[in-house]
Scaffold this active site. Structure first.
Site, PDB file in Angstrom:
ATOM      1  CE  LYS A  51      -4.683  -1.227   0.050  1.00 58.74           C
ATOM      2  NZ  LYS A  51      -5.614  -0.742  -0.887  1.00 58.74           N
ATOM      3  CB  SER A 305      -0.668  -8.051  -0.781  1.00 62.49           C
ATOM      4  OG  SER A 305      -1.750  -8.912  -0.196  1.00 62.49           O
TER       5      SER A 305
END
Length: 505
Positions: A51, A305
């Site tokens: 992110k 992720s």
């Protein structure tokens, strides 16, 4: 349309704070499923998540006047950390609105990075509504977590790195999906350069955000979303990610909580790192895809992720991992309530390891046992065990896929026994190896002591902790003591324990 994003991705400003993460072969997982599996290690970013890329690229695109007003974002945790670090690096004030269910580890991390945190709403969508209202009220700049071209371009640098790190195209790349920013950026870049590579999104079965939108041909709002994979707990896919998805994404695979837990274990065994549930989604989807398609030596990549997982969730993850690997089954087995029936049951189990065993005496007719058994495969070995038990007259109910049983019933097998049982309660340390229970029962032999309670769960240590209640008349307590000395296991008498007397006797 994918080529429109290639230039944006090539120009994205991410490396002031983000690092180029490695693309690593997962040798153990590759050998087990028969394909070359590569892991894109976004869990190694400074904030342990991809992110940071999109957040920094968005903040870097703002005009000085906009940065001076301060920025605000809504996030379940990972986008929050990305915005907080980007704002600190660029000297901008940041307010992060996080759902009240956000893991504490993520809230603490955001605060350590210097951002102000406000908790609002039960899910990401509740936090999003609050952030939008505050942005309008205070004049702050809203930093979207996924539905923005600059954010998507920042996340797309993951795909750019995959292409640069691998000269040869992958057969398929698997990407977790929440709001869709990551998969949109990766898909746009990959499809422009490797159009034959399949881009596969992966979502939890209880949060099929993109899956439902693609099926409907338009964005839909889910009534509710699961919170186990909190990083993707989004009710509606972003508008711009969905526009890209319809052109660039080949399919979406849905996976269960157990499969996610198994994927966390797979990643750990190859990397010695612990992914968060949303971070392991892509690996879970890759395994489901291979099982369905039969990869036959294909080259597959999965984006790990994120790794922002609460420590106290690890026990739940570990317990569900074996179920997700289809290496453990949970059964309810009814056996006659008489001495020797448990020994016969164990003989039918054979050399298979018992992973869990819960039972409490209820009446003189039958005993209902909640048992976990390790199996070699979910097909023939499972059928062979169930058929052997049923042939011997033991009714069997398969609870492996029963969510209530896995979440609750396994911990509730117990309670007060009716009447006086002449019961003694002992806590044992059994060697954690096949045959340990059989050794105990064989030593007990034909003695008339009935097992009235049994509780055991494999915790992965050298010794299994077992709680056993037995009906031993006062006149036979001396013989029972001799048996305890002969069996050779460490034990402790818990008959006088006040917890036993309050809740179990």
């Amino acid at each position: 349309m994918p080529r429109d994003y290639v230039t944006k991705i090539l120009k994205a400003r991410v490396y002031d704070v983000a690092r180029e993460t490695p693309l690593e072969l997962a040798p153990k997982l590759s050998a087990r499923i028969g394909a070359d599996v590569w892991l894109k290690r976004e869990d190694l970013q400074p904030v342990f998540s991809f992110k940071l890329r999109g957040a920094y690229n968005k903040l870097a695109s703002l005009e000085p006047e906009e940065r001076a007003r301060g920025v605000i974002a809504s996030s379940a945790g990972n986008h929050a950390q990305g915005v907080a670090l980007a704002a600190r690096r660029l000297g901008t004030r940041a307010l992060i609105v996080m759902p009240e269910t956000a893991p504490r580890i993520k809230v603490d991390a955001v605060e350590r990075l210097g951002a102000e945190v406000l908790l609002a709403g039960d899910t990401y969508d509740g936090a999003k509504e609050k952030a939008e209202a505050l942005a309008a009220e205070r004049g702050m700049v809203l930093i979207p977590p996924y539905d923005d071209e600059h954010v998507i371009a920042g996340q797309g640098t993951v795909g750019m790195e995959i292409v640069r790190q691998q000269g040869e195209a992958f057969d398929a790349i698997f990407v977790s999906v929440g709001g869709g920013g990551l998969i949109a950026g990766i898909a746009a870049y990959i499809k422009a350069l490797w159009p034959d590579t399949r881009i596969v999104g992966v979502e939890p079965e209880d949060t099929p955000t993109l899956h439902a939108a693609l099926a409907a041909g338009e964005r839909v709002v889910l009534d509710q979303v699961g919170t186990f994979a909190d990083g993707v707990a989004v009710k509606q896919i972003g508008a711009e990610p969905f526009r890209i998805a319809r052109e660039c994404i080949d399919e979406v695979v849905l996976v269960s909580t157990d499969e996610i837990c198994a994927a966390i274990k797979d990643i750990f065994e190859d990397t010695r790192s612990i992914a968060e549930p949303a971070g392991a989604l892509a690996v879970a989807g890759l395994k489901r895809y291979v099982e369905r398609e039969g990869a036959g030596g294909g080259r597959l990549a999965a984006v790990v992720s994120g790794a922002n997982v609460n420590f106290d969730r690890l026990r739940h993850i570990a317990q569900r991992a074996q179920l997700g690997e289809q290496r453990e089954i949970l059964l309810a087995v009814t056996i006659p309530e008489r001495p020797g029936s448990l020994l016969r049951f164990c003989e039918l189990i054979g050399r298979r390891a018992i992973t869990e065993f819960n039972y409490r005496y209820a009446d003189d007719a039958a005993a209902h046992i909640f048992v976990g058994v390790e199996i070699s495969d979910a097909g023939s070995d499972k059928r062979a065990l169930v058929e052997a038990l049923e042939r011997d007259g033991y009714p069997v109910l398969d609870l492996t896929d029963n969510e209530m049983a896995k979440l609750h019933v396994r911990y509730m097998v117990g309670g007060h026994a009716p009447g006086e049982l002449d019961e003694v309660l002992y806590r044992f340390d059994f060697p954690e190896r096949p045959g340990a229970l059989m050794h105990f029962l064989t030593r007990m032999g034909c003695r008339p002591w009935n097992i009235s309670m049994f509780h055991y769960r494999n915790h992965g240590s050298d010794y299994g902790r077992v709680l056993i209640g037995l009906q031993v008349p006062q006149a036979e307590r001396g013989d029972f003591q001799s048996f305890l000395d002969q069996v050779g296991y460490d034990y402790r008498d818990e008959t006088a324990n006040p917890a036993y007397r309050l809740f179990l006797r």
